[in-house]
Design a protein around this motif. Structure first.
Motif, PDB file in Angstrom:
ATOM      1  N   GLU A 162      -8.994  -3.216 -10.655  1.00  0.00           N
ATOM      2  CA  GLU A 162      -9.041  -2.390 -11.297  1.00  0.00           C
ATOM      3  C   GLU A 162     -10.520  -2.116 -12.060  1.00  0.00           C
ATOM      4  N   ARG A 163     -10.977  -2.834 -12.775  1.00  0.00           N
ATOM      5  CA  ARG A 163     -12.334  -2.814 -13.152  1.00  0.00           C
ATOM      6  C   ARG A 163     -13.371  -2.167 -12.285  1.00  0.00           C
ATOM      7  N   THR A 214      -1.878  -1.821  -7.063  1.00  0.00           N
ATOM      8  CA  THR A 214      -0.417  -1.886  -7.628  1.00  0.00           C
ATOM      9  C   THR A 214       0.054  -3.314  -7.814  1.00  0.00           C
ATOM     10  N   ALA A 225      -5.784  -8.476  -9.634  1.00  0.00           N
ATOM     11  CA  ALA A 225      -5.565  -6.980 -10.116  1.00  0.00           C
ATOM     12  C   ALA A 225      -6.490  -6.572 -11.180  1.00  0.00           C
ATOM     13  N   GLU A 226      -6.981  -7.345 -12.371  1.00  0.00           N
ATOM     14  CA  GLU A 226      -7.921  -6.957 -13.327  1.00  0.00           C
ATOM     15  C   GLU A 226      -9.159  -6.729 -12.663  1.00  0.00           C
ATOM     16  N   ARG A 235      -7.449   0.035  -1.098  1.00  0.00           N
ATOM     17  CA  ARG A 235      -6.252   0.264  -1.804  1.00  0.00           C
ATOM     18  C   ARG A 235      -5.500  -0.930  -1.755  1.00  0.00           C
ATOM     19  N   THR A 282     -10.813   0.165  -8.015  1.00  0.00           N
ATOM     20  CA  THR A 282      -9.960   0.351  -6.883  1.00  0.00           C
ATOM     21  C   THR A 282      -8.636   0.576  -7.265  1.00  0.00           C
ATOM     22  N   GLU A 283      -7.707   1.423  -6.377  1.00  0.00           N
ATOM     23  CA  GLU A 283      -6.211   1.660  -6.787  1.00  0.00           C
ATOM     24  C   GLU A 283      -5.703   0.379  -6.443  1.00  0.00           C
TER      25      GLU A 283
END
Length: 289
Positions: A245-246, A252, A241-242, A219, A249-250
């Motif tokens: 997310e791909r 923020t 982050a991209e 995370r 994974t969580e």
């Protein structure tokens, strides 16, 4: 990285706070840290070298049932400067919110180069993990955190399992990691002082955190200043982050419009809370688990 002028081109500590707090900004900020919000346990050794030490900041009173959540913080400074004593304001800020904070020194260039400082950070993480119960920590809520170059260190421990495995751990031992204004994809390196840290021109591709953003990632919280002229937030944090997310994974991603590269960390200090609600967001991320 022409126009990006990351900390790799301009240096990466909190020296820019001089315009806010005078000639010794960190000294001024730390002089304002209250003493009635926390207990400081100084100079804990996680290795034999003088730089292999950390300070712990604990909330006052008895630990709750199950223990306090805990964050291990690595400061920035382009891997060639920095001292844990300068970040008392970070330790106090988290302790005042019911979170134990360890602020760790690690060996710097020219004493060491990549990847030796990562081994130091991993050993500091192992010290926290091994002593969790004794220290009153919740072993299920341990986090890695860093600012600037320290965010790189935290990212590498969280994303590239080699370093924690070398210390007898795995990234999954931690509930998450927090990166503030971090460099995660910074080749080619512009700053001549930083180049030898990563063996320029033979910079290992695997030294870049973004390479390790896969489905095994823990995370993640990425905080960035919209006006960061040292570390390009789009190339580094937004792209990481991209990738995370791909991979499923969580993650923020928080943008802070009033902060810059230095004041994003400075906002942990009480006089600078108005700059960005980063302390509130980190507290929420840590306590959400």
């Amino acid at each position: 990285m022409p126009a990006r002028r990351s900390f790799l081109a301009a240096g990466g500590g909190l020296l820019g706070l001089g315009t806010i707090a005078g000639c010794s900004p960190l000294g001024t900020i730390n002089a304002l840290v209250p003493g009635d919000t926390h207990e400081r346990i100084a100079d804990r050794r996680y290795g034999d070298d003088e730089r292999q030490r950390l300070d712990l900041y604990r909330p006052l009173g008895r630990a709750p049932a199950g223990g306090w959540p805990a964050v291990l913080f690595f400061y920035g400074g382009s891997w060639n400067s920095g001292a844990r004593a300068d970040y008392r304001f970070v330790g106090e800020a988290l302790a005042s919110r019911g979170i134990v904070c360890g602020v760790a020194d690690y060996r710097l260039y020219p004493q060491v180069a990549y990847p030796d400082f990562l081994r130091d950070c991993a050993n500091a993480a192992a010290w926290i993990s091994t002593g969790a119960v004794h220290l009153g920590l919740d072993a299920r809520r341990l986090y890695l955190m860093g600012h600037s170059a320290g965010a790189y260190n935290a990212a590498m421990l969280a994303l590239d399992a080699r370093w924690l495995e070398g210390a007898g751990l795995a990234p999954a031992r931690f509930a998450g990691w927090i990166g503030l204004a971090g460099p995660y994809d910074f080749v080619p390196i512009g700053n001549r002082a930083v180049r030898p840290v990563f063996h320029h021109p033979d910079v290992p591709r695997e030294s870049q955190p973004i390479v390790h953003a896969d489905r095994r990632a823990i995370r993640s919280f990425l905080g960035v200043a919209e006006t960061d002229s040292f570390v390009d937030p789009q190339r580094n944090s937004a792209r990481l982050a991209e990738h995370l997310e791909r991979a499923g994974t969580e993650v923020t991603l928080r943008w802070y419009p009033r902060a810059n590269h230095m004041t994003l960390a400075g906002a942990f200090a009480r006089p600078l809370h108005w700059v960005a609600p980063v302390l509130d967001d980190v507290e929420a991320f840590v306590k959400q688990a």
